[in-house]
Scaffold this motif. Sequence first.
Motif, PDB file in Angstrom:
ATOM      1  N   PHE A  84       0.858  -1.183   0.000  1.00 38.21           N
ATOM      2  CA  PHE A  84       0.000   0.000   0.000  1.00 38.21           C
ATOM      3  C   PHE A  84       0.899   1.239   0.000  1.00 38.21           C
ATOM      4  N   VAL A  85       0.640   2.133  -0.940  1.00 36.87           N
ATOM      5  CA  VAL A  85       1.522   3.292  -1.140  1.00 36.87           C
ATOM      6  C   VAL A  85       0.687   4.562  -1.154  1.00 36.87           C
ATOM      7  N   ASN A  86       1.148   5.568  -0.418  1.00 41.11           N
ATOM      8  CA  ASN A  86       0.571   6.907  -0.550  1.00 41.11           C
ATOM      9  C   ASN A  86       1.682   7.938  -0.448  1.00 41.11           C
ATOM     10  N   ASP A  87       1.343   9.207  -0.328  1.00 37.06           N
ATOM     11  CA  ASP A  87       2.349  10.262  -0.351  1.00 37.06           C
ATOM     12  C   ASP A  87       3.259  10.264   0.867  1.00 37.06           C
ATOM     13  N   ASP A  88       2.827   9.647   1.964  1.00 33.02           N
ATOM     14  CA  ASP A  88       3.585   9.733   3.208  1.00 33.02           C
ATOM     15  C   ASP A  88       4.309   8.455   3.594  1.00 33.02           C
ATOM     16  N   ARG A  89       3.802   7.312   3.177  1.00 33.76           N
ATOM     17  CA  ARG A  89       4.374   6.080   3.706  1.00 33.76           C
ATOM     18  C   ARG A  89       4.212   4.929   2.729  1.00 33.76           C
ATOM     19  N   LEU A  90       4.936   3.874   3.052  1.00 29.27           N
ATOM     20  CA  LEU A  90       4.870   2.616   2.320  1.00 29.27           C
ATOM     21  C   LEU A  90       4.502   1.531   3.330  1.00 29.27           C
ATOM     22  N   ARG A  91       3.390   0.841   3.090  1.00 34.57           N
ATOM     23  CA  ARG A  91       2.950  -0.222   4.007  1.00 34.57           C
ATOM     24  C   ARG A  91       3.059  -1.560   3.289  1.00 34.57           C
ATOM     25  N   ILE A  92       3.887  -2.439   3.824  1.00 35.45           N
ATOM     26  CA  ILE A  92       4.157  -3.736   3.206  1.00 35.45           C
ATOM     27  C   ILE A  92       3.438  -4.811   4.024  1.00 35.45           C
ATOM     28  N   ARG A  93       2.495  -5.485   3.413  1.00 37.77           N
ATOM     29  CA  ARG A  93       1.799  -6.572   4.094  1.00 37.77           C
ATOM     30  C   ARG A  93       2.329  -7.894   3.552  1.00 37.77           C
TER      31      ARG A  93
END
Length: 244
Positions: A84-93
């Motif tokens: 999951f990617v947005n302007d502030d962070r990268l979330r790796i599941r």
Amino acid sequence: MTTPDPSREPEPTKPAGTATTPYKDRVYRSPAGVVGGVLVLAIIVWLGIDALVVGEGRAPWLALATMLLLVPLVFAYTLRPAVFVNDDRLRIRNPLRTIVLPWGRVASLRSGFSNEVVEESGTKYQLWALPVSVRARSKAARQEARAARAAARAGQSEAGRGRGGAGVSGGAVGAADLGAGAAAAAGGPRRAETDQAMDEMRELHERRQEEAGAQGEVTVKWAYEIIAPAVAGAVLLGVLWGLG
């Protein structure tokens, strides 16, 4: 007719793409992994329920233990992985963990035998949702080579028509080649889907890593909802086999 109130100032319009504009996360998954996981889960559940219903002796218990062990693991390694990617962070599941990395803490995104993110401390996190496919890379390279040849033929045909030596049929072929070359140039270089995803994340990382909203701490959370039933199934299966 309604008269506008001069004392009331119109609300300023927020430009698109600012930090105050809410955006949903961009999600990257492996379509092949999702399809394969659904098929494998369907087979496991079908065989397990059949053994629970018509099995005799220890068969229903063995089927229950096997499903407790396999269903969470198959789900974890096929359907669960996502980025999951947005302007502030990268979330790796990933299968057993969820890692949240602000862009300011990301040192680089690497592609080799696997796609991975490297934190500033040197810790590496593999992107399970974006597996590297040598076949997809080879296919993209062949498509790019064909596009380059089409563009070269289009350029030669255009040069021939400019010299006035092309006939009617030659002009038609040259126009077709020129159209193919223009389409190839408009489409840009061919890339495998996972490589395109990595390029997009690298671009976003370079653009956002210095922003205030992209700073923070790295968090790692274990997927106990996956681990607990899998361990319970393994223990139950071991006990049943131990009892003979």
